[in-house]
Design a protein around this motif. Structure first.
Motif, PDB file in Angstrom:
ATOM      1  N   SER A   1      33.239  76.614  12.414  1.00  0.00           N
ATOM      2  CA  SER A   1      33.755  76.198  11.109  1.00  0.00           C
ATOM      3  C   SER A   1      34.757  75.077  11.310  1.00  0.00           C
ATOM      4  CB  SER A   1      34.418  77.384  10.384  1.00  0.00           C
ATOM      5  OG  SER A   1      35.519  77.867  11.145  1.00  0.00           O
TER       6      SER A   1
ATOM      7  N   LYS B   1      27.400  81.748   4.840  1.00  0.00           N
ATOM      8  CA  LYS B   1      27.732  80.337   5.018  1.00  0.00           C
ATOM      9  C   LYS B   1      26.482  79.479   4.826  1.00  0.00           C
ATOM     10  CE  LYS B   1      29.081  77.054   8.628  1.00  0.00           C
ATOM     11  NZ  LYS B   1      29.565  76.906  10.018  1.00  0.00           N
TER      12      LYS B   1
ATOM     13  N   GLU C   1      34.234  76.027   3.473  1.00  0.00           N
ATOM     14  CA  GLU C   1      33.821  75.036   4.456  1.00  0.00           C
ATOM     15  C   GLU C   1      33.985  73.639   3.866  1.00  0.00           C
ATOM     16  OE1 GLU C   1      33.217  75.684   7.451  1.00  0.00           O
ATOM     17  OE2 GLU C   1      32.756  77.807   7.492  1.00  0.00           O
TER      18      GLU C   1
END
Length: 238
Positions: A116, A214, A61
């Motif tokens: 994302s 994440k 990310e």
């Protein structure tokens, strides 16, 4: 013990690590104090970079709020430990700076848990701007145009008033961060995070939740950025 020894690369002999340790601890004894001061700053910058690498390199990310999180930790930690603030112990202020930075970073991850790419970039950029316009404008935290200065920390009977002793503290903290991240990467959670970066569909197919890892990456990154910021609060003597 074997688990911790696995942090060392088998391609590097033990004498290589011993030489690196000797150089890292000894060079500050033969150079001007200016370079010692910069050495401590470099260690704190390395901690920030390692925190960012968890999001970018491991989770795949992008976060554009790193500077704001470091700055928030600097001002918050300073306010908590200084005499005209809350006047709390060093470790309490350090923990608070890490916790708040991790919380703010996790909020950005939660808001884009199923998304994302550009969405995360935009949201973290918005977090950066928001913190600049709110936290950084509170003179009670920042000291306004005059600024605030902190004396170097002391705990467990140890004092870090000099640039050399504070550099050793920064090196020690950096070493602990490197060991922690190496062990985490070798763990099942670290391998799951790398799989999520490589192929989200494959990770989900084997029971790994991409959005959970994440969020975990953003929490770890935020905590390390907060650690670097909290240590930076004591980098300059009054």
């Amino acid at each position: 013990m074997r688990r911790y020894l696995s942090v060392l690369s088998p391609n590097v002999p033990l004498w290589g690590y011993a030489a690196l340790l000797a150089v890292a601890l000894g060079w500050v004894l033969v150079v001007p104090k200016f370079w010692v001061f910069l050495g401590g700053a470099a260690c704190l910058l390395a901690i920030s970079a390692l925190g960012l690498s968890v999001v970018v390199g491991w989770a795949g990310e992008v976060s554009l709020a790193s500077a704001a999180l470091v700055g928030t930790s600097v001002y918050l930690t300073g306010y908590m430990v200084r005499g005209d603030g809350l006047d709390l112990p060093f470790l309490v202020g350090l923990g608070a700076g890490m916790a708040v930075a991790a919380l703010l970073h996790s909020v950005a991850a939660l808001a884009t848990a199923k998304l994302s790419g550009i969405y995360v970039m935009v949201l973290t950029l918005g977090l950066q701007v928001t913190i600049e316009r709110t936290v950084f404008s509170v003179s009670k935290l920042t000291g306004g145009s005059e600024g605030v200065y902190l004396s170097r920390p002391s705990f467990l009977g140890m004092h870090f008033d000099s640039d050399t002793s504070f550099y050793y503290l920064c090196v020690g903290v950096l070493a602990m961060v490197v060991v922690f991240l190496t062990l985490f990467r070798q763990s099942r959670h670290g391998r799951a995070m790398l799989l999520v970066r490589t192929n989200r569909e494959a990770a989900a197919a084997v029971g790994i939740s991409p959005w959970r890892y994440k969020i975990l990456a953003f929490v770890i990154s935020g905590a390390l950025l907060g650690l670097a910021g909290a240590m930076t609060a004591w980098r300059v003597l009054p």
